[in-house]
Design an enzyme around this catalytic site. Sequence first.
Site, short mmCIF file in Angstrom:
data_model
loop_
_atom_site.label_atom_id
_atom_site.label_comp_id
_atom_site.label_asym_id
_atom_site.label_seq_id
_atom_site.Cartn_x
_atom_site.Cartn_y
_atom_site.Cartn_z
N ARG A 271 -7.08 4.48 6.83
CA ARG A 271 -6.12 4.48 5.72
C ARG A 271 -5.33 3.17 5.66
O ARG A 271 -5.14 2.49 6.67
CB ARG A 271 -5.17 5.68 5.86
N GLY A 272 -4.85 2.84 4.47
CA GLY A 272 -4.22 1.55 4.24
C GLY A 272 -3.04 1.26 5.15
O GLY A 272 -2.92 0.16 5.70
N TRP B 180 -1.36 8.90 10.39
CA TRP B 180 -2.30 8.26 9.46
C TRP B 180 -3.60 7.97 10.20
O TRP B 180 -3.62 7.54 11.35
CB TRP B 180 -1.71 7.00 8.85
N LEU B 181 -4.71 8.24 9.55
CA LEU B 181 -6.02 8.01 10.16
C LEU B 181 -6.35 6.51 10.09
O LEU B 181 -5.86 5.80 9.21
CB LEU B 181 -7.08 8.84 9.47
N ASN C 1 0.86 -1.19 0.00
CA ASN C 1 0.00 0.00 0.00
C ASN C 1 0.89 1.24 0.00
O ASN C 1 1.93 1.26 0.67
CB ASN C 1 -0.92 0.01 1.23
N GLU D 142 -0.88 0.33 -5.79
CA GLU D 142 -0.67 1.65 -6.39
C GLU D 142 0.37 1.59 -7.50
O GLU D 142 0.32 2.40 -8.44
CB GLU D 142 -0.23 2.66 -5.31
N ASP E 123 -4.58 23.03 8.51
CA ASP E 123 -5.34 22.02 7.78
C ASP E 123 -6.16 22.67 6.66
O ASP E 123 -6.15 23.89 6.47
CB ASP E 123 -6.25 21.26 8.74
N TYR F 61 0.81 10.52 3.88
CA TYR F 61 0.55 10.89 5.27
C TYR F 61 1.61 11.92 5.69
O TYR F 61 2.78 11.79 5.33
CB TYR F 61 0.65 9.67 6.20
N ARG F 62 1.20 12.88 6.50
CA ARG F 62 2.19 13.87 6.94
C ARG F 62 3.04 13.29 8.08
O ARG F 62 2.58 12.45 8.86
CB ARG F 62 1.49 15.16 7.36
#
Length: 360
Positions: free
Chosen positions: A203-204, A199-200, A181, A247, A295, A185-186
């Site tokens: 998310r992968g 990462w939330l 994956n 991806e 943001d 992500y920051r």
Amino acid sequence: MPFSSLRDYIEFLEDKKLIKRVKKQVSCYLELTEVSKRVIEKRGPALLFENVTNKEGDAYKYQVVSNLFADEKRIGLSIGRSKEEMIEFGKDLAFLRQPEPPKNFSDIKEMLPMAKTILAVNPKKVKKAPCHEIVLKGDEVDLTKLPIQHCWPEEPAPLVTWGLTVTKGPNPDEDKTDCTNIGVYRLQLLGKNRLIMRWLAHRGGAQHFAKFQKTHPNMPMPAAVVIGADPATMLAAATPVPDNMSEYQFAGILRGKKTEITDCVTVPLEVPSQAEIVLEGHILPEKALEGPYGDHTGYYNSQEEFPVFEVSAITMRKNPIYVTTYTSRPPDEPSIIAVALNDLFVPIIKQQFPEIVDFW
């Protein structure tokens, strides 16, 4: 044309006069954001900064590119697709996300071209790669030597904003969702070899880490962060790719050519062979307080705890180009990418909710 590297794309933009070289000194601390923001608001070119310094005025060795995809036309050029072609490609993507079983021979014939396309763009593994021209390990690893951008005044530390995080789940041979994956992500800078991976949960990368912790309690998970890749791979990382496709495959479809990948030096992962900079390491079973950072809303978001990413090696090309962006109230680069890729999302949404006519 298919761009195999970031450098190919920059050369193309220079030929078309769609990128501007900035020779004057610009600081990573706030100034880079301010210059990039003014240019985006005027729908200006991409920017290649040749003289970048830190907050104290010390020069970095690396050039920095920003606003790479801050224009819909440039995004289309980066993957060689018109608006009409994006709509058709969106239909193919919808088919890949929820393929219906063929009802007759005619349906099978219709599916064959896309199946052939997917098989034709499986990533190609290479041993000798430009991204390994320079390899730094151990005490040589020093993230503070990279021109990491400090975007807004009240943020606690510099932020890697355009890193492509590569992960695998614990069982990629049997579970397709555990295959490679790539997500954007920051990453907040913590020290010479540590960053916070924000990462939330949906998310992968975060899902891989959650599954890894269940099967390998208290063990660090291998990860790599790519900074600077060919445009198709960068856009693929920012797109909701179907779970049954990597991806790298999706980038191959966008590019019309296989993605060349190579093994990392210190972790069991593959990265684009022509990446500019790669941070190799592990996601630790340890959290740190991240933020607040500016943001999309135009406000600073809340502080939350996220995992720590410890870097074991930095590999790079000779004279690498560092890619960066910033997040703010639109227009910013993420919002322009969203608009440009809108046509990819419409068929997917209409497939899920047939009563929807259109979406923006």
